[in-house]
Design a protein around this motif. Structure first.
Motif, PDB file in Angstrom:
ATOM      1  N   TYR A 167      24.902   4.757   7.629  1.00  9.63           N
ATOM      2  CA  TYR A 167      25.586   3.973   8.173  1.00  9.63           C
ATOM      3  C   TYR A 167      26.842   4.425   9.283  1.00  9.63           C
ATOM      4  N   MET A 168      27.753   5.207   8.663  1.00  8.59           N
ATOM      5  CA  MET A 168      28.731   5.787   9.372  1.00  8.59           C
ATOM      6  C   MET A 168      28.360   6.705  10.627  1.00  8.59           C
ATOM      7  N   SER A 169      27.235   7.090  10.428  1.00 10.02           N
ATOM      8  CA  SER A 169      26.447   7.801  11.719  1.00 10.02           C
ATOM      9  C   SER A 169      26.207   6.865  12.821  1.00 10.02           C
ATOM     10  N   SER A 170      25.674   6.018  12.542  1.00  2.83           N
ATOM     11  CA  SER A 170      25.641   4.742  13.231  1.00  2.83           C
ATOM     12  C   SER A 170      26.730   4.120  14.122  1.00  2.83           C
ATOM     13  N   VAL A 171      27.742   4.058  13.347  1.00  5.96           N
ATOM     14  CA  VAL A 171      29.013   3.652  13.785  1.00  5.96           C
ATOM     15  C   VAL A 171      29.597   4.674  14.903  1.00  5.96           C
ATOM     16  N   LYS A 172      29.432   5.978  14.597  1.00  8.79           N
ATOM     17  CA  LYS A 172      29.892   7.140  15.277  1.00  8.79           C
ATOM     18  C   LYS A 172      29.167   6.989  16.649  1.00  8.79           C
ATOM     19  N   GLU A 173      27.751   6.942  16.585  1.00 10.92           N
ATOM     20  CA  GLU A 173      27.069   6.786  17.739  1.00 10.92           C
ATOM     21  C   GLU A 173      27.363   5.694  18.795  1.00 10.92           C
ATOM     22  N   ARG A 174      28.052   4.693  18.245  1.00  7.00           N
ATOM     23  CA  ARG A 174      28.457   3.348  19.107  1.00  7.00           C
ATOM     24  C   ARG A 174      29.633   3.713  19.653  1.00  7.00           C
ATOM     25  N   LEU A 175      30.819   4.175  18.947  1.00  8.17           N
ATOM     26  CA  LEU A 175      31.898   4.267  19.388  1.00  8.17           C
ATOM     27  C   LEU A 175      32.567   5.206  18.383  1.00  8.17           C
ATOM     28  N   VAL A 176      33.320   6.235  18.804  1.00  7.81           N
ATOM     29  CA  VAL A 176      34.108   7.227  18.090  1.00  7.81           C
ATOM     30  C   VAL A 176      35.130   6.760  17.516  1.00  7.81           C
ATOM     31  N   SER A 177      35.989   6.076  18.331  1.00  5.53           N
ATOM     32  CA  SER A 177      37.173   5.442  17.782  1.00  5.53           C
ATOM     33  C   SER A 177      37.155   4.550  16.538  1.00  5.53           C
ATOM     34  N   THR A 178      36.030   3.542  16.585  1.00  6.16           N
ATOM     35  CA  THR A 178      35.733   2.820  15.650  1.00  6.16           C
ATOM     36  C   THR A 178      35.306   3.684  14.391  1.00  6.16           C
ATOM     37  N   TYR A 179      34.618   4.718  14.779  1.00  6.09           N
ATOM     38  CA  TYR A 179      34.123   5.658  13.533  1.00  6.09           C
ATOM     39  C   TYR A 179      35.371   6.210  12.958  1.00  6.09           C
ATOM     40  N   ALA A 180      36.494   6.599  13.751  1.00  4.36           N
ATOM     41  CA  ALA A 180      37.423   7.169  13.143  1.00  4.36           C
ATOM     42  C   ALA A 180      38.315   6.430  12.263  1.00  4.36           C
ATOM     43  N   LEU A 181      38.393   5.108  12.458  1.00  2.00           N
ATOM     44  CA  LEU A 181      38.989   4.150  11.642  1.00  2.00           C
ATOM     45  C   LEU A 181      38.140   3.614  10.461  1.00  2.00           C
ATOM     46  N   MET A 182      36.914   3.662  10.633  1.00  7.95           N
ATOM     47  CA  MET A 182      36.184   3.502   9.524  1.00  7.95           C
ATOM     48  C   MET A 182      36.317   4.519   8.256  1.00  7.95           C
ATOM     49  N   LYS A 183      36.366   5.520   8.907  1.00  8.08           N
ATOM     50  CA  LYS A 183      36.627   6.803   7.737  1.00  8.08           C
ATOM     51  C   LYS A 183      37.554   6.529   6.948  1.00  8.08           C
ATOM     52  N   GLU A 184      38.511   5.576   6.989  1.00 13.01           N
ATOM     53  CA  GLU A 184      39.576   5.389   6.025  1.00 13.01           C
ATOM     54  C   GLU A 184      39.248   4.139   5.252  1.00 13.01           C
ATOM     55  N   VAL A 185      38.097   3.474   5.413  1.00 13.67           N
ATOM     56  CA  VAL A 185      37.477   2.528   4.219  1.00 13.67           C
ATOM     57  C   VAL A 185      36.310   2.886   3.562  1.00 13.67           C
ATOM     58  N   LYS A 186      36.043   2.136   2.504  1.00  8.83           N
ATOM     59  CA  LYS A 186      34.928   2.327   1.540  1.00  8.83           C
ATOM     60  C   LYS A 186      34.563   1.163   1.135  1.00  8.83           C
ATOM     61  N   PRO A 187      33.106   0.916   0.842  1.00  5.59           N
ATOM     62  CA  PRO A 187      32.712  -0.316   0.394  1.00  5.59           C
ATOM     63  C   PRO A 187      33.087  -0.414  -1.104  1.00  5.59           C
ATOM     64  N   VAL A 188      33.403  -1.774  -1.583  1.00  8.10           N
ATOM     65  CA  VAL A 188      34.003  -1.867  -2.973  1.00  8.10           C
ATOM     66  C   VAL A 188      33.111  -3.104  -3.637  1.00  8.10           C
ATOM     67  N   SER A 189      32.825  -3.922  -2.797  1.00  6.53           N
ATOM     68  CA  SER A 189      31.993  -5.098  -3.369  1.00  6.53           C
ATOM     69  C   SER A 189      30.942  -5.661  -2.259  1.00  6.53           C
ATOM     70  N   PHE A 190      29.929  -6.205  -2.952  1.00  6.82           N
ATOM     71  CA  PHE A 190      29.000  -6.868  -2.096  1.00  6.82           C
ATOM     72  C   PHE A 190      28.262  -7.981  -3.135  1.00  6.82           C
ATOM     73  N   LYS A 191      28.694  -9.280  -2.474  1.00  2.75           N
ATOM     74  CA  LYS A 191      28.243 -10.296  -3.289  1.00  2.75           C
ATOM     75  C   LYS A 191      28.017 -11.681  -2.488  1.00  2.75           C
ATOM     76  N   ASN A 192      26.858 -12.126  -2.486  1.00  2.00           N
ATOM     77  CA  ASN A 192      26.505 -13.414  -2.021  1.00  2.00           C
ATOM     78  C   ASN A 192      26.616 -13.166  -0.224  1.00  2.00           C
ATOM     79  N   GLY A 193      26.102 -11.696   0.236  1.00  2.00           N
ATOM     80  CA  GLY A 193      26.033 -11.743   1.578  1.00  2.00           C
ATOM     81  C   GLY A 193      27.464 -11.317   1.931  1.00  2.00           C
ATOM     82  N   LYS A 194      28.326 -11.117   1.219  1.00  2.00           N
ATOM     83  CA  LYS A 194      29.652 -10.888   1.696  1.00  2.00           C
ATOM     84  C   LYS A 194      30.182  -9.255   1.452  1.00  2.00           C
ATOM     85  N   LEU A 195      30.387  -8.341   2.408  1.00  2.00           N
ATOM     86  CA  LEU A 195      30.699  -6.980   2.153  1.00  2.00           C
ATOM     87  C   LEU A 195      32.233  -6.988   2.261  1.00  2.00           C
ATOM     88  N   GLN A 196      32.774  -6.325   0.933  1.00  2.00           N
ATOM     89  CA  GLN A 196      34.436  -5.964   1.186  1.00  2.00           C
ATOM     90  C   GLN A 196      34.470  -4.600   1.342  1.00  2.00           C
TER      91      GLN A 196
END
Length: 540
Positions: free
Chosen positions: A443-472
């Motif tokens: 998934y992160m590779s897909s983000v990086k291919e779209r926009l490097v600046s968004t990828y740099a920000l997403m490196k600081e988050v991690k998935p912790v919950s996925f319920k009822n179609g909601k991803l935290q």
């Protein structure tokens, strides 16, 4: 040959009524004198050239004047004349910048033991008092708290935060504000009439703007201009003498910046370079001009009275063609350029680079730039589906790029010359937190291919919950400041599109900056549910 005196010395105010722009302070001092409630210590604070030292000298004369007039010094009696001539031994002005040691304060304490010789009060004026050393301040404390009844201290400073609270608390503090622009123009116009000099209003506006509310600075600049101009001072002469950009050059360069004409911007900047123009001054002029455009767009022309008429007409014309966002965008870029140029080894090249970047960013963010990007995608065989979205009470077109497949559209990034690996399609019912974590790198590779600046920000988050179609997605608590940037509309678009490309569905995504207590438990439950049938296992 008579000694020449600068304008600000020749026309220094002699009474409280002559002080410009400080009516609250002067009226308070007049009332104290009228009621004979003169304080033993005063602290005058404020920026340079606003009348601190002048008011101190007027106060020192009025308290000792033999024939005061309406609670002002007469400036004619023997005492007043001696103070004006700096020959009165009872009024002492000390520069704390060069006399800031303990020994200097000890000598002062010895001198104040003796009563005044020819005046009613002894007055000690300490200019730039914040320059005193710590030991000197301590030595002054007791004397300042309980001085002899004939002693008055007047402390003046441009940096009151450096004066100890123990000193400030023993004084009556008066804050001198910057002088109003209209009052400065009126005063200088009267002064020019006295000097029999014709002066343009636009020239006075320029001088006032450069003086930043300091009357002494304004008079020094005016004197500099008059030395060249003689009996007639025009705006063009004032701008040339003071090293400011010509109005025509400045507006032409500004229009090139707004149009995004890089070649014209570079050509005009090189002309300024060949003329010996300081790049910092040029950027400062541009910042002032675009700030005026921003103010005009938001508040009208009431706040632009200090601008020359030619600049005001130019701003009015440009604001009718460009919104406030354009002025703010350019102004922010110029502020950044101003900082970079100060420390650059090649300032002019840094300035030209900033102009080029400004144009590139403008094209990227403009509607025309977005349309051009969509057309490029369509030419590469990618279909654009436009969906209207409400933004700031107006409809804009938001493009979602999808590749046409046999049975359904699978989101992906446009092909930029290299074939993208086909993404595995997940059944939305099988998507769990564990599956997301296992495929997070993909998934992160897909983000990086779209926009490097968004990828740099997403490196600081991690998935912790996925319920009822909601991803935290949990953000490191130490990096909470990044949350608004991640939640930016553009970044969230790329985050969601990359998720849809990787997992085949589009959940609701929430960024949190706190820890979830049951995260580990959810992972264990998800793991066991994947091993066995839910009907045969009860997980508590």
């Amino acid at each position: 040959m008579m000694e020449y005196k600068a304008l600000y010395r020749r026309f220094r105010p002699l009474t409280f009524g002559d002080v410009i722009g400080q009516q609250m302070i002067t009226q308070t001092l007049i009332n104290q004198i009228a009621h004979e409630s003169i304080g033993h210590a005063y602290l005058f604070t404020g920026s340079r050239g606003t009348g601190k030292t002048t008011t101190s000298k007027i106060l020192s004369r009025v308290v000792n004047c033999l024939n005061p007039v309406d609670h002002n010094p007469c400036n004619q009696c023997e005492v007043c004349r001696s103070i004006l001539n700096d020959s009165n031994m009872d009024v002492v002005e000390m520069d704390a910048a060069s006399n800031n040691g303990v020994d200097d304060i000890r000598e002062l304490r010895e001198n104040i033991k003796f009563p005044p010789s020819s005046s009613r009060y002894k007055v000690m004026i300490i200019d730039e008092v914040h320059m005193l050393s710590k030991g000197a301040f301590n030595a002054l404390l007791k004397t300042l708290e309980e001085p002899p009844e004939y002693m008055i201290f007047i402390l003046a400073t441009t940096e009151p935060h450096k004066v100890p609270a123990t000193i400030t608390s023993r004084c009556q503090r008066f804050e001198f504000k910057r002088i109003d622009a209209s009052a400065m123009r009126e005063y200088m116009h009267t002064l020019c009439t006295t000097l029999e000099v014709k002066v343009d209003d636009d020239a006075l506006k320029l001088i006032v703007r450069l003086s930043e509310g300091a009357m002494r600075d304004a008079l020094s600049l005016l004197e500099q201009c008059l030395s060249f101009a003689g009996e007639v001072l025009t705006y063009e002469i004032a701008a040339s003498v003071l090293g400011r950009s010509n109005d025509d050059d400045l507006t032409i360069l500004s229009e090139a910046i707004i149009r995004g004409d890089v070649s014209e911007m570079i050509r005009l900047s090189r002309i300024q370079y060949d003329r010996g123009k300081d790049v910092s001054v040029l950027i400062g002029d541009l910042i002032e001009l675009f700030r005026s455009g921003m103010l005009f767009s938001t508040m009208g022309d009431d706040h632009l009275m200090d601008l020359p008429q030619s600049e005001l007409v130019w701003i009015e014309r440009l604001t009718s063609q460009h919104g406030v966002k354009e002025w703010i965008r350019v102004l922010e870029a110029l502020m950044v350029a101003d900082q970079k140029v100060r420390y650059a080894s090649h300032p002019w090249i840094a300035f030209e680079l900033a102009l080029a970047k400004l144009t590139a960013v403008g094209e990227e963010d403009s509607i025309a730039g977005l349309i051009k990007r969509i057309e490029n995608l369509e030419r590469n065989g990618v279909q654009a589906i436009h969906q209207p979205v409400r933004d700031n009470q107006r409809t804009v077109q938001q493009a979602k790029v999808v590749e046409v497949s046999h049975d359904k559209a699978v989101p992906r990034q446009a092909d930029h010359g290299a074939a993208e690996t086909e993404a595995e399609v997940f059944d939305p019912g099988d998507l769990t937190l564990l599956v997301i974590k296992e495929n997070w790198d993909k998934y992160m590779s897909s983000v990086k291919e779209r926009l490097v600046s968004t990828y740099a920000l997403m490196k600081e988050v991690k998935p912790v919950s996925f319920k009822n179609g909601k991803l935290q997605l949990q953000l490191n608590e130490a990096l909470k400041i990044l949350k608004p940037a991640i939640e930016n509309e553009d970044n969230m678009f790329h985050i969601c599109e990359a998720f849809k490309h990787t997992f085949g569905s589009l959940p609701k995504i929430e960024i949190i900056d706190y820890a979830l207590e049951d995260t580990r438990a959810d992972e264990v439950k998800s793991f066991f549910k994947n091993l066995v049938d839910d009907d045969h296992v009860i997980i508590k």
